[in-house]
Design a protein around this motif. Structure first.
Motif, mmCIF file in Angstrom:
data_model
loop_
_atom_site.group_PDB
_atom_site.id
_atom_site.type_symbol
_atom_site.label_atom_id
_atom_site.label_comp_id
_atom_site.label_asym_id
_atom_site.label_seq_id
_atom_site.Cartn_x
_atom_site.Cartn_y
_atom_site.Cartn_z
ATOM 1 N N ASN A 145 33.225 40.914 33.193
ATOM 2 C CA ASN A 145 32.321 41.491 33.784
ATOM 3 C C ASN A 145 31.478 40.662 35.229
ATOM 4 O O ASN A 145 31.937 41.452 36.078
ATOM 5 C CB ASN A 145 31.049 41.457 32.640
ATOM 6 C CG ASN A 145 31.730 42.825 31.048
ATOM 7 O OD1 ASN A 145 31.805 43.270 31.528
ATOM 8 N ND2 ASN A 145 30.748 42.628 30.537
ATOM 9 N N TYR A 146 32.056 39.870 35.080
ATOM 10 C CA TYR A 146 31.093 38.792 36.364
ATOM 11 C C TYR A 146 32.728 39.135 37.221
ATOM 12 O O TYR A 146 31.747 38.786 38.559
ATOM 13 C CB TYR A 146 31.629 37.401 35.680
ATOM 14 C CG TYR A 146 30.453 36.812 34.955
ATOM 15 C CD1 TYR A 146 28.977 36.998 35.907
ATOM 16 C CD2 TYR A 146 30.114 36.441 33.558
ATOM 17 C CE1 TYR A 146 27.867 36.975 34.587
ATOM 18 C CE2 TYR A 146 29.166 36.245 33.122
ATOM 19 C CZ TYR A 146 27.466 36.142 33.489
ATOM 20 O OH TYR A 146 27.253 35.833 32.656
ATOM 21 N N LEU A 147 33.235 39.377 37.212
ATOM 22 C CA LEU A 147 34.551 39.621 37.990
ATOM 23 C C LEU A 147 34.523 40.835 38.528
ATOM 24 O O LEU A 147 34.056 41.028 39.172
ATOM 25 C CB LEU A 147 36.019 39.325 37.603
ATOM 26 C CG LEU A 147 36.649 37.917 37.382
ATOM 27 C CD1 LEU A 147 37.719 37.758 36.475
ATOM 28 C CD2 LEU A 147 36.728 37.215 38.370
ATOM 29 N N GLU A 148 34.408 41.977 37.773
ATOM 30 C CA GLU A 148 33.720 43.399 38.157
ATOM 31 C C GLU A 148 32.705 43.110 39.178
ATOM 32 O O GLU A 148 32.441 43.829 40.318
ATOM 33 C CB GLU A 148 33.617 44.383 37.086
ATOM 34 C CG GLU A 148 35.208 44.616 36.554
ATOM 35 C CD GLU A 148 34.509 45.796 34.885
ATOM 36 O OE1 GLU A 148 33.719 45.219 34.657
ATOM 37 O OE2 GLU A 148 35.060 46.275 34.579
ATOM 38 N N SER A 149 31.517 41.965 38.812
ATOM 39 C CA SER A 149 30.322 42.369 39.275
ATOM 40 C C SER A 149 31.074 41.773 40.959
ATOM 41 O O SER A 149 29.910 42.459 41.700
ATOM 42 C CB SER A 149 29.506 41.567 38.771
ATOM 43 O OG SER A 149 28.421 41.699 39.988
ATOM 44 N N LEU A 150 31.833 40.650 40.808
ATOM 45 C CA LEU A 150 32.005 40.135 42.379
ATOM 46 C C LEU A 150 32.885 41.252 42.894
ATOM 47 O O LEU A 150 32.140 41.082 44.016
ATOM 48 C CB LEU A 150 32.249 39.205 42.307
ATOM 49 C CG LEU A 150 31.827 37.969 41.226
ATOM 50 C CD1 LEU A 150 33.207 36.379 41.008
ATOM 51 C CD2 LEU A 150 30.746 37.150 42.599
ATOM 52 N N ARG A 151 33.423 41.704 42.026
ATOM 53 C CA ARG A 151 34.389 43.160 42.837
ATOM 54 C C ARG A 151 33.200 43.638 43.791
ATOM 55 O O ARG A 151 33.988 44.325 44.819
ATOM 56 C CB ARG A 151 35.121 43.750 41.778
ATOM 57 C CG ARG A 151 36.632 44.751 43.276
ATOM 58 C CD ARG A 151 37.392 44.995 42.372
ATOM 59 N NE ARG A 151 36.687 45.839 41.305
ATOM 60 C CZ ARG A 151 37.090 46.037 40.142
ATOM 61 N NH1 ARG A 151 38.255 45.110 39.910
ATOM 62 N NH2 ARG A 151 36.607 46.633 39.322
ATOM 63 N N ASP A 152 32.567 44.131 43.092
ATOM 64 C CA ASP A 152 31.832 45.322 43.287
ATOM 65 C C ASP A 152 30.668 45.266 44.637
ATOM 66 O O ASP A 152 30.524 45.378 45.572
ATOM 67 C CB ASP A 152 30.217 46.103 42.144
ATOM 68 C CG ASP A 152 31.358 46.394 41.411
ATOM 69 O OD1 ASP A 152 32.772 46.927 41.861
ATOM 70 O OD2 ASP A 152 30.726 47.158 40.342
ATOM 71 N N LYS A 153 30.516 43.721 44.526
ATOM 72 C CA LYS A 153 28.789 43.003 45.144
ATOM 73 C C LYS A 153 30.035 42.572 46.925
ATOM 74 O O LYS A 153 29.369 42.840 47.601
ATOM 75 C CB LYS A 153 28.554 41.807 45.059
ATOM 76 C CG LYS A 153 27.485 41.571 45.777
ATOM 77 C CD LYS A 153 25.966 41.316 45.208
ATOM 78 C CE LYS A 153 25.029 40.510 46.260
ATOM 79 N NZ LYS A 153 23.738 40.751 44.735
ATOM 80 N N GLU A 154 31.252 42.353 46.252
ATOM 81 C CA GLU A 154 32.187 41.898 47.826
ATOM 82 C C GLU A 154 32.131 42.810 49.151
ATOM 83 O O GLU A 154 32.177 41.539 49.999
ATOM 84 C CB GLU A 154 33.214 41.799 47.536
ATOM 85 C CG GLU A 154 34.089 40.571 48.016
ATOM 86 C CD GLU A 154 35.610 40.416 47.725
ATOM 87 O OE1 GLU A 154 36.531 39.644 48.380
ATOM 88 O OE2 GLU A 154 36.629 41.791 46.827
ATOM 89 N N ALA A 155 32.345 43.725 48.584
ATOM 90 C CA ALA A 155 31.958 44.990 49.992
ATOM 91 C C ALA A 155 30.766 44.672 50.952
ATOM 92 O O ALA A 155 30.627 45.543 51.832
ATOM 93 C CB ALA A 155 32.298 46.379 49.324
ATOM 94 N N ASN A 156 30.208 44.727 49.897
ATOM 95 C CA ASN A 156 28.188 44.318 50.810
ATOM 96 C C ASN A 156 27.638 43.504 50.771
ATOM 97 O O ASN A 156 26.770 42.968 51.556
ATOM 98 C CB ASN A 156 27.493 45.027 49.868
ATOM 99 C CG ASN A 156 27.059 46.327 48.968
ATOM 100 O OD1 ASN A 156 28.714 47.459 49.955
ATOM 101 N ND2 ASN A 156 27.237 46.425 47.842
ATOM 102 N N LEU A 157 28.961 41.910 50.915
ATOM 103 C CA LEU A 157 28.427 40.216 51.291
ATOM 104 C C LEU A 157 27.942 40.267 52.591
ATOM 105 O O LEU A 157 27.111 40.265 52.875
ATOM 106 C CB LEU A 157 29.049 39.649 50.699
ATOM 107 C CG LEU A 157 29.010 39.788 48.841
ATOM 108 C CD1 LEU A 157 30.744 38.203 49.349
ATOM 109 C CD2 LEU A 157 28.046 39.072 48.964
ATOM 110 N N ASP A 158 28.401 41.148 53.866
ATOM 111 C CA ASP A 158 28.577 40.755 55.222
ATOM 112 C C ASP A 158 27.233 41.583 55.084
ATOM 113 O O ASP A 158 26.710 41.586 56.307
ATOM 114 C CB ASP A 158 29.245 41.914 55.851
ATOM 115 C CG ASP A 158 30.910 40.759 55.922
ATOM 116 O OD1 ASP A 158 30.639 39.816 56.265
ATOM 117 O OD2 ASP A 158 32.122 41.620 56.121
#
Length: 103
Positions: free
Chosen positions: A53-66
């Motif tokens: 679940n944490y890894l999925e959350s990271l993957r979802d958020k990764e695109a928006n980090l910039d």
């Protein structure tokens, strides 16, 4: 008129710094929390589910980090450009944001 302009500039700088600090704290807290959760030891199936679940959350958020890092970096750059006093600790955290994410 000059005093009024300086007062406005000072108030604007304070507001910009407050907003930038709030965003920086929010991002730093999120990075710290994700890092802590991902370093937890996996002992059973529930721990595996939690890690996924944490890894999925990271993957979802990764695109928006910039989109999240950029405005914070820009605000601190603007504060620096106009010689607004910002604690060195904050400046160091902003400088290390992307490195902290990649780490």
């Amino acid at each position: 008129l000059k005093a009024e302009a300086n007062a406005w500039k000072s108030q604007y700088a304070q507001n910009l710094h407050r907003q930038a600090k709030e965003e920086l704290d929010r991002i730093s807290q999120w990075l710290h929390e994700m890092n802590r959760n991902l370093k937890r030891e996996v002992n059973d199936l529930d721990d595996v589910r939690s890690a996924v679940n944490y890894l999925e959350s990271l993957r979802d958020k990764e695109a928006n980090l910039d989109a999240e890092f950029g405005p914070v970096e820009e605000r601190y750059a603007l504060l620096s450009k106009y010689d607004v006093q910002v604690p060195k600790e904050e400046t160091d955290v902003v400088t290390d944001l992307r490195y902290s994410w990649k780490k």
